[in-house]
Design an enzyme around this catalytic site. Structure first.
Site, PDB file in Angstrom:
ATOM      1  CG  ASP A 150      -0.197  -0.243   2.876  1.00  0.00           C
ATOM      2  OD1 ASP A 150       1.063  -0.337   2.404  1.00  0.00           O
ATOM      3  OD2 ASP A 150      -0.998  -0.439   3.613  1.00  0.00           O
TER       4      ASP A 150
ATOM      5  CG  ASP B  49       0.748   3.287   5.254  1.00  0.00           C
ATOM      6  OD1 ASP B  49      -0.328   2.740   4.554  1.00  0.00           O
ATOM      7  OD2 ASP B  49       0.677   2.993   6.391  1.00  0.00           O
TER       8      ASP B  49
ATOM      9  CE  LYS C 224       1.671   1.521  15.506  1.00  0.00           C
ATOM     10  NZ  LYS C 224       2.127   0.230  14.692  1.00  0.00           N
TER      11      LYS C 224
HETATM   12  P1  GTP Z   1      -4.812  -2.642   8.376  1.00  0.00           P
HETATM   13  O1  GTP Z   1      -5.684  -3.773   8.690  1.00  0.00           O
HETATM   14  O2  GTP Z   1      -5.794  -1.550   8.124  1.00  0.00           O
HETATM   15  O3  GTP Z   1      -3.645  -2.501   9.425  1.00  0.00           O
HETATM   16  O4  GTP Z   1      -4.138  -3.274   6.935  1.00  0.00           O
HETATM   17  P2  GTP Z   1      -2.965  -4.259   6.614  1.00  0.00           P
HETATM   18  O5  GTP Z   1      -3.823  -5.593   7.180  1.00  0.00           O
HETATM   19  O6  GTP Z   1      -3.030  -4.072   5.142  1.00  0.00           O
HETATM   20  O7  GTP Z   1      -2.044  -4.044   7.588  1.00  0.00           O
HETATM   21  P3  GTP Z   1      -0.613  -3.091   7.241  1.00  0.00           P
HETATM   22  O8  GTP Z   1      -1.174  -1.953   6.516  1.00  0.00           O
HETATM   23  O9  GTP Z   1       0.068  -3.157   8.424  1.00  0.00           O
HETATM   24  O10 GTP Z   1       0.321  -4.020   6.103  1.00  0.00           O
HETATM   25  C1  GTP Z   1       1.035  -3.571   5.467  1.00  0.00           C
HETATM   26  C2  GTP Z   1       1.203  -4.261   3.911  1.00  0.00           C
HETATM   27  O11 GTP Z   1       1.733  -5.654   4.474  1.00  0.00           O
HETATM   28  C3  GTP Z   1       0.006  -4.472   3.320  1.00  0.00           C
HETATM   29  O12 GTP Z   1       0.356  -4.446   2.062  1.00  0.00           O
HETATM   30  C4  GTP Z   1      -0.473  -5.697   3.654  1.00  0.00           C
HETATM   31  O13 GTP Z   1      -1.398  -6.280   2.559  1.00  0.00           O
HETATM   32  C5  GTP Z   1       0.560  -6.381   3.973  1.00  0.00           C
HETATM   33  N1  GTP Z   1       0.367  -7.628   5.093  1.00  0.00           N
HETATM   34  C6  GTP Z   1       0.243  -7.467   6.356  1.00  0.00           C
HETATM   35  N2  GTP Z   1       0.045  -8.205   7.011  1.00  0.00           N
HETATM   36  C7  GTP Z   1       0.027  -9.258   5.933  1.00  0.00           C
HETATM   37  C8  GTP Z   1       0.020 -10.991   6.158  1.00  0.00           C
HETATM   38  O14 GTP Z   1      -0.124 -11.394   7.247  1.00  0.00           O
HETATM   39  N3  GTP Z   1       0.402 -11.685   4.882  1.00  0.00           N
HETATM   40  C9  GTP Z   1       0.618 -10.973   3.606  1.00  0.00           C
HETATM   41  N4  GTP Z   1       0.834 -11.801   2.756  1.00  0.00           N
HETATM   42  N5  GTP Z   1       0.579  -9.622   3.659  1.00  0.00           N
HETATM   43  C10 GTP Z   1       0.457  -9.167   4.850  1.00  0.00           C
END
Ligand code: GTP
Length: 318
Positions: A104, A212, A155
């Site tokens: 993202d 982000d 954080k």
């Molecule tokens: P929130 O639920 O809003 O926090 O979003 P998110 O689930 O996308 O989490 P976050 O923004 O912290 O994740 C950053 C990036 O890592 C994003 O592109 C997510 O798709 C990816 N990501 C986070 N957790 C995982 C996971 O468990 N597996 C995979 N494949 N990608 C993940």
């Protein structure tokens, strides 16, 4: 060369839009969020490995019907493994230096330059850093004068933060990184990076922009940046005595005596009716904004109808 994009998160902060589509496919101005990363990759990247989990079928559907000019491989996790676990899960595809991205991220980092610097330094990894005024909501990184990373803090409190530089979610790694990632659910940021500091983890700083896009506030910021940098366009619209202010991207939309802009994107089939005012917002396909309604700083999901006279501000509706 290969690139991995972490694309399996649930995107909870963009709900309810992400109840219907995974975050990487949420449109951002001209294309899905993840395509901004894929299109920015250096030419030498011929294969993109997407680490998917949440709504993987939607991603499969998208990539089987869109030619991205590169080989796309989707690798599923039965349950989300966290950023480190997700990377480990795709390790069999990676036997040489590779890029990795949070799915993202929108940024102006020069990836060719990052690769050149990484190769010259020769460490286990390079991490893009972005400077912010208040780092307390981020992963904070401390370095030596020659940009060798010495500390990671998730954080931290303001007074304890090692610097104002945060992890921008763009990496280059050597395959050796996999021997430092345990099995199961693992966080790169909390568990892996602190363990590999002595293997040579370096910072890649850059200027320009970094967002982000995983929150509403940041999403509209990213949209504004792209519109200001040349993505504005009005195409296939019917415009009936309406006022269009500033830079927008309006596609296949009926404007019927409304005021739109600045920084609005619309997708085909939208209708904005008499007296309605829309600014700094995104309307997905077939959204209707009825007479006199006001939409500001908001994201509106496909087919949603904002009722006559309704006021929507700083919200996500779907
Ligand atoms: P929130 O639920 O809003 O926090 O979003 P998110 O689930 O996308 O989490 P976050 O923004 O912290 O994740 C950053 C990036 O890592 C994003 O592109 C997510 O798709 C990816 N990501 C986070 N957790 C995982 C996971 O468990 N597996 C995979 N494949 N990608 C993940």
């Amino acid at each position: 060369m290969k690139a991995v994009i972490l694309a399996g998160g649930m995107g909870t902060r963009l709900r309810p839009i992400t109840y219907a589509m995974p975050k990487p496919l949420v449109p951002l101005v001209s294309k899905p969020m993840v395509m901004h990363i894929i299109d920015s990759l250096p030419n030498e990247v011929d294969t993109v490995v997407l680490a998917v989990s949440y709504m993987k079928e939607k991603l499969e559907e998208y990539f089987s019907s869109h030619d991205c000019g590169r080989k796309i491989v989707l690798v599923n996790e039965d349950q989300p493994l966290g950023t480190g676990g997700a990377l480990k899960n795709v390790s069999s595809y990676l036997d040489d230096t590779f890029f990795a991205f949070n799915g993202d991220v929108l940024c102006s980092l020069d990836l060719n330059d990052m690769l050149k610097v990484h190769r010259a330094r020769g460490g286990i990894g390079s991490i893009a850093l972005w400077d912010v005024e208040d780092p307390t909501a981020f992963g904070v990184v401390g370095t030596t004068g020659d940009d060798r990373i010495t500390v990671f803090q998730e954080k931290p409190k303001r007074e304890e933060a090692a610097s104002n530089s945060i992890n921008a979610g763009v990496y280059i790694f050597e395959p050796e990184i996999f021997s430092h990632i345990g099995s199961g659910v693992v966080s790169l940021e909390r568990e892996v990076f602190p363990k590999v500091l002595e293997k040579g983890l370096y910072a890649q700083r850059f200027s320009g922009y970094w967002v982000d896009c995983g929150t509403r506030d940041n999403y509209v910021k990213a949209q504004r940046i792209l519109l200001e940098r040349g993505s504005a366009l009005v195409q296939g619209c019917t415009i009936d005595s309406s006022v269009i202010k500033g830079q927008n991207r309006l596609i296949g939309t009926q404007l019927e005596g409304c005021t739109v802009g600045p920084y609005v994107t619309t997708f085909p089939g939208c209708r904005i009716m008499k007296g309605a005012v829309v600014s700094n917002s995104m309307l997905m396909d077939n959204v209707v904004i009825e007479e006199g309604a006001v939409v500001k700083d908001s994201l509106i999901g496909p087919g949603y109808v904002v009722k006559r006279g309704e006021k929507v501000e700083s919200n996500i509706l779907a």
